[in-house]
Design a protein around this motif. Structure first.
Motif, PDB file in Angstrom:
ATOM      1  N   GLU A  52       0.813  -1.219   0.000  1.00 15.91           N
ATOM      2  CA  GLU A  52       0.000   0.000   0.000  1.00 15.91           C
ATOM      3  C   GLU A  52       0.849   1.273   0.000  1.00 15.91           C
ATOM      4  O   GLU A  52       0.307   2.375   0.063  1.00 15.91           O
ATOM      5  CB  GLU A  52      -0.934  -0.022   1.211  1.00 15.91           C
ATOM      6  CG  GLU A  52      -1.957  -1.163   1.150  1.00 15.91           C
ATOM      7  CD  GLU A  52      -2.694  -1.390   2.461  1.00 15.91           C
ATOM      8  OE1 GLU A  52      -2.399  -0.670   3.448  1.00 15.91           O
ATOM      9  OE2 GLU A  52      -3.564  -2.279   2.497  1.00 15.91           O
ATOM     10  N   GLY A  53       2.176   1.098  -0.060  1.00 18.81           N
ATOM     11  CA  GLY A  53       3.076   2.245  -0.112  1.00 18.81           C
ATOM     12  C   GLY A  53       3.255   2.965   1.211  1.00 18.81           C
ATOM     13  O   GLY A  53       3.722   4.110   1.243  1.00 18.81           O
ATOM     14  N   ARG A  54       2.951   2.292   2.310  1.00 15.20           N
ATOM     15  CA  ARG A  54       3.000   2.930   3.618  1.00 15.20           C
ATOM     16  C   ARG A  54       4.354   2.807   4.300  1.00 15.20           C
ATOM     17  O   ARG A  54       4.644   3.557   5.217  1.00 15.20           O
ATOM     18  CB  ARG A  54       1.912   2.350   4.529  1.00 15.20           C
ATOM     19  CG  ARG A  54       0.490   2.573   4.010  1.00 15.20           C
ATOM     20  CD  ARG A  54      -0.504   1.827   4.887  1.00 15.20           C
ATOM     21  NE  ARG A  54      -1.858   1.887   4.401  1.00 15.20           N
ATOM     22  CZ  ARG A  54      -2.766   2.797   4.758  1.00 15.20           C
ATOM     23  NH1 ARG A  54      -2.423   3.769   5.593  1.00 15.20           N
ATOM     24  NH2 ARG A  54      -3.992   2.745   4.277  1.00 15.20           N
ATOM     25  N   LEU A  55       5.159   1.830   3.897  1.00 15.76           N
ATOM     26  CA  LEU A  55       6.447   1.655   4.561  1.00 15.76           C
ATOM     27  C   LEU A  55       7.463   1.029   3.623  1.00 15.76           C
ATOM     28  O   LEU A  55       7.120   0.442   2.594  1.00 15.76           O
ATOM     29  CB  LEU A  55       6.298   0.826   5.845  1.00 15.76           C
ATOM     30  CG  LEU A  55       5.592  -0.530   5.793  1.00 15.76           C
ATOM     31  CD1 LEU A  55       6.482  -1.614   5.231  1.00 15.76           C
ATOM     32  CD2 LEU A  55       5.110  -0.925   7.176  1.00 15.76           C
ATOM     33  N   ASP A  56       8.713   1.149   4.013  1.00 23.07           N
ATOM     34  CA  ASP A  56       9.861   0.606   3.292  1.00 23.07           C
ATOM     35  C   ASP A  56      10.597  -0.307   4.259  1.00 23.07           C
ATOM     36  O   ASP A  56      10.937   0.109   5.382  1.00 23.07           O
ATOM     37  CB  ASP A  56      10.746   1.757   2.817  1.00 23.07           C
ATOM     38  CG  ASP A  56      11.953   1.307   2.001  1.00 23.07           C
ATOM     39  OD1 ASP A  56      12.424   0.165   2.204  1.00 23.07           O
ATOM     40  OD2 ASP A  56      12.457   2.106   1.199  1.00 23.07           O
ATOM     41  N   LEU A  57      10.854  -1.533   3.864  1.00 24.88           N
ATOM     42  CA  LEU A  57      11.492  -2.492   4.764  1.00 24.88           C
ATOM     43  C   LEU A  57      12.889  -2.055   5.189  1.00 24.88           C
ATOM     44  O   LEU A  57      13.379  -2.481   6.235  1.00 24.88           O
ATOM     45  CB  LEU A  57      11.582  -3.871   4.096  1.00 24.88           C
ATOM     46  CG  LEU A  57      10.279  -4.544   3.703  1.00 24.88           C
ATOM     47  CD1 LEU A  57      10.566  -5.890   3.048  1.00 24.88           C
ATOM     48  CD2 LEU A  57       9.360  -4.709   4.905  1.00 24.88           C
ATOM     49  N   ASP A  58      13.543  -1.229   4.403  1.00 24.33           N
ATOM     50  CA  ASP A  58      14.932  -0.867   4.671  1.00 24.33           C
ATOM     51  C   ASP A  58      15.103   0.572   5.138  1.00 24.33           C
ATOM     52  O   ASP A  58      16.230   1.056   5.257  1.00 24.33           O
ATOM     53  CB  ASP A  58      15.774  -1.131   3.418  1.00 24.33           C
ATOM     54  CG  ASP A  58      15.745  -2.607   3.030  1.00 24.33           C
ATOM     55  OD1 ASP A  58      16.103  -3.444   3.887  1.00 24.33           O
ATOM     56  OD2 ASP A  58      15.338  -2.916   1.903  1.00 24.33           O
ATOM     57  N   ALA A  59      14.000   1.228   5.436  1.00 22.47           N
ATOM     58  CA  ALA A  59      14.076   2.579   5.994  1.00 22.47           C
ATOM     59  C   ALA A  59      14.340   2.515   7.491  1.00 22.47           C
ATOM     60  O   ALA A  59      14.077   1.501   8.150  1.00 22.47           O
ATOM     61  CB  ALA A  59      12.780   3.333   5.722  1.00 22.47           C
ATOM     62  N   ASP A  60      14.844   3.592   8.038  1.00 16.77           N
ATOM     63  CA  ASP A  60      15.057   3.713   9.475  1.00 16.77           C
ATOM     64  C   ASP A  60      13.708   3.526  10.180  1.00 16.77           C
ATOM     65  O   ASP A  60      12.728   4.220   9.880  1.00 16.77           O
ATOM     66  CB  ASP A  60      15.636   5.093   9.774  1.00 16.77           C
ATOM     67  CG  ASP A  60      16.098   5.245  11.209  1.00 16.77           C
ATOM     68  OD1 ASP A  60      15.524   4.593  12.104  1.00 16.77           O
ATOM     69  OD2 ASP A  60      17.030   6.033  11.447  1.00 16.77           O
ATOM     70  N   ILE A  61      13.638   2.596  11.135  1.00 15.82           N
ATOM     71  CA  ILE A  61      12.387   2.290  11.816  1.00 15.82           C
ATOM     72  C   ILE A  61      11.785   3.521  12.471  1.00 15.82           C
ATOM     73  O   ILE A  61      10.560   3.679  12.533  1.00 15.82           O
ATOM     74  CB  ILE A  61      12.589   1.153  12.862  1.00 15.82           C
ATOM     75  CG1 ILE A  61      11.257   0.735  13.514  1.00 15.82           C
ATOM     76  CG2 ILE A  61      13.563   1.560  13.932  1.00 15.82           C
ATOM     77  CD1 ILE A  61      10.314   0.058  12.586  1.00 15.82           C
ATOM     78  N   GLN A  62      12.624   4.444  12.935  1.00 19.17           N
ATOM     79  CA  GLN A  62      12.068   5.584  13.652  1.00 19.17           C
ATOM     80  C   GLN A  62      11.327   6.542  12.716  1.00 19.17           C
ATOM     81  O   GLN A  62      10.593   7.426  13.174  1.00 19.17           O
ATOM     82  CB  GLN A  62      13.137   6.322  14.443  1.00 19.17           C
ATOM     83  CG  GLN A  62      14.211   6.995  13.669  1.00 19.17           C
ATOM     84  CD  GLN A  62      15.325   7.465  14.592  1.00 19.17           C
ATOM     85  OE1 GLN A  62      15.709   6.780  15.547  1.00 19.17           O
ATOM     86  NE2 GLN A  62      15.839   8.659  14.332  1.00 19.17           N
ATOM     87  N   THR A  63      11.457   6.330  11.391  1.00 20.33           N
ATOM     88  CA  THR A  63      10.636   7.072  10.436  1.00 20.33           C
ATOM     89  C   THR A  63       9.157   6.841  10.703  1.00 20.33           C
ATOM     90  O   THR A  63       8.321   7.714  10.442  1.00 20.33           O
ATOM     91  CB  THR A  63      10.961   6.625   8.998  1.00 20.33           C
ATOM     92  OG1 THR A  63      12.347   6.780   8.759  1.00 20.33           O
ATOM     93  CG2 THR A  63      10.171   7.410   7.962  1.00 20.33           C
ATOM     94  N   TYR A  64       8.837   5.669  11.251  1.00 16.04           N
ATOM     95  CA  TYR A  64       7.446   5.262  11.428  1.00 16.04           C
ATOM     96  C   TYR A  64       6.989   5.287  12.881  1.00 16.04           C
ATOM     97  O   TYR A  64       5.893   4.798  13.180  1.00 16.04           O
ATOM     98  CB  TYR A  64       7.267   3.849  10.866  1.00 16.04           C
ATOM     99  CG  TYR A  64       7.809   3.693   9.474  1.00 16.04           C
ATOM    100  CD1 TYR A  64       7.357   4.509   8.437  1.00 16.04           C
ATOM    101  CD2 TYR A  64       8.807   2.763   9.183  1.00 16.04           C
ATOM    102  CE1 TYR A  64       7.859   4.387   7.157  1.00 16.04           C
ATOM    103  CE2 TYR A  64       9.313   2.627   7.897  1.00 16.04           C
ATOM    104  CZ  TYR A  64       8.845   3.447   6.890  1.00 16.04           C
ATOM    105  OH  TYR A  64       9.349   3.327   5.615  1.00 16.04           O
ATOM    106  N   LEU A  65       7.782   5.854  13.752  1.00 12.63           N
ATOM    107  CA  LEU A  65       7.487   5.804  15.182  1.00 12.63           C
ATOM    108  C   LEU A  65       7.457   7.203  15.794  1.00 12.63           C
ATOM    109  O   LEU A  65       8.152   8.107  15.325  1.00 12.63           O
ATOM    110  CB  LEU A  65       8.554   4.966  15.911  1.00 12.63           C
ATOM    111  CG  LEU A  65       8.686   3.500  15.477  1.00 12.63           C
ATOM    112  CD1 LEU A  65       9.917   2.876  16.120  1.00 12.63           C
ATOM    113  CD2 LEU A  65       7.435   2.708  15.853  1.00 12.63           C
TER     114      LEU A  65
END
Length: 412
Positions: free
Chosen positions: A118-131
């Motif tokens: 759904e384009g909501r996340l990237d497996l290899d991005a910094d986790i804190q991007t989503y927190l």
């Protein structure tokens, strides 16, 4: 947990004996039943699979067992034996609901891959991007932690035993919200923060199984979707697949109709209260063999069951792809013994792939042959020092049945 092992490996350093004694001291007296006198296991050539499984149950003092065999994307055999609740003599069936412990992580993996679609996340991005809070190994503050690392247990996050063990709650749902616990575990100055929550090694360099890391992945999915994980999974996975009995968190029906769990030691099976854990995405799903078989078939068939698709083929391929190679693997991984997909892994020295679960009073497996043609789902509501040999014996019987059924069918 001081390097708590996988919930799907019966916890040597977690120590089943310590867990048993701790639980008994906390719970006080609970109904006790002595296992039946062990009987010898009939030779497989002379006994039906029903008789052979029941003999293994007697040997190991297993109160209840249910299982399914999958061949070429269909349930080819299923069976259930013993009791969901011994005191009331309520039978265990393939529709009986119980905790599945760490197999829950595969649902987190599927939800993660759906959010990626759904384009909501990237497996290899910094986790804190989503927190809404920062997550960094204090010994390697410049190195980001990613969802791929969480899903392959290479994030450098550890499960500190004294913190993790305190987050089991008996007879109720966990009172602390998942996000509050995680913020307190990862934020300097938080209630449970400490440098020992992380390895000395940098993220990506070492494999260390982390239940709290899986909980963090589940919370990241909540953060990017704006929905509780259980609702997101219900709408995109459980509902479409017809998994109507499957849920996270303790419900009144679990206490009336679900499986009672038993800790077994020295031939004595001790009934436990139902329990939950604060980091519930890592192991909190309650489901049945029938329901879980639907989900497993979806993974084995590239995201689809019949006319229902929950994931794209490419997403399932990436989830199930073994991520470690000779040139790119954690320093402490021997590829002859272990490899990992995304919340998916090899078992029994790479003989099978899938995931298992182990928690007080239960053991579960959801395993397939490496070619994904055959699979087995196996539940028991009994666990302890006496049960492992019998459990492995039943697993062998089920895979022998799967092989025989597959051999009788032409390959697709």
């Amino acid at each position: 947990m001081m390097a708590l092992p996988d919930k799907d490996a019966c916890m040597p350093s977690r120590s089943c004996a310590v867990v048993l004694l701790t639980l008994l001291s906390v719970l006080g007296p609970w109904p006790v039943a002595r296992a039946q006198v062990p009987a010898s296991v009939p030779p497989p050539a002379e006994a039906s699979i029903d008789q052979a499984i029941q003999a293994q149950m007697r040997e190991g003092g297993l109160v209840g067992v249910a299982a399914a065999v999958i061949v070429d994307g269909k349930v080819a055999w299923r069976g259930a034996y013993g009791f969901a609740d011994r005191e009331t003599q309520r039978p265990f069936t393939t529709a009986t609901v119980m905790n599945i412990a760490s197999i829950s992580k595969t649902v987190v993996g599927a939800a993660m891959m759906r959010a990626r679609e759904e384009g909501r996340l990237d497996l290899d991005a910094d986790i804190q991007t989503y927190l809404p809070f920062r997550v960094r190994n204090p010994r390697h503050p410049a190195v980001p932690i990613t969802l791929r690392q969480l899903a392959t247990h290479t994030s450098s996050i550890t499960d500190r035993w004294e913190v993790y063990a305190a987050n089991y709650h008996f007879g109720r749902n966990a009172p602390q919200p998942l996000g509050d616990f995680l913020k307190g575990y990862f934020t300097p100055g938080g209630a449970d923060y400490g440098p020992e929550n992380f390895l000395d090694a940098a993220p990506g360099s070492t494999r260390e199984y982390s239940n709290i890391g899986a909980g963090l992945a589940g919370y990241a999915i909540e953060s990017v979707t704006g929905q509780p994980l259980e609702r997101y999974a219900r709408e995109r996975i459980f509902g479409p697949l017809g998994m109507d009995s499957t849920h996270w968190h303790l419900q009144p029906s679990d206490q009336r109709q679900g499986a009672t769990l038993y800790l077994s030691q020295d031939g004595i099976a001790v009934a436990l209260q139902p329990y939950t854990v604060t980091t519930w995405p890592d192991g909190g799903i309650r489901t049945s063999v029938d329901d879980l078989s639907r989900f497993f078939i979806a993974l084995l068939q590239g995201g689809r069951v019949d006319e229902v698709r929950i994931l794209k083929q490419a997403s399932v391929d990436e989830m199930l792809r073994l991520q470690f190679t000779a040139e790119h693997k954690p320093a402490n991984v021997d590829l002859a013994e272990k490899n990992s997909g995304l919340f998916w892994q090899t078992k029994f020295n790479t003989r099978y792939v899938g995931h298992g679960g182990s928690d007080p009073g239960l053991k579960t497996e959801m395993l397939a042959s490496p070619d994904l043609r055959t699979g087995v789902v196996l539940f028991t509501n009994t666990a302890g020092a006496d049960t492992d040999k019998a459990y492995v014996g039943i697993l062998k019987l089920l895979f022998a049945r799967a092989d025989a059924l597959a051999a009788a069918r032409p390959k697709r």
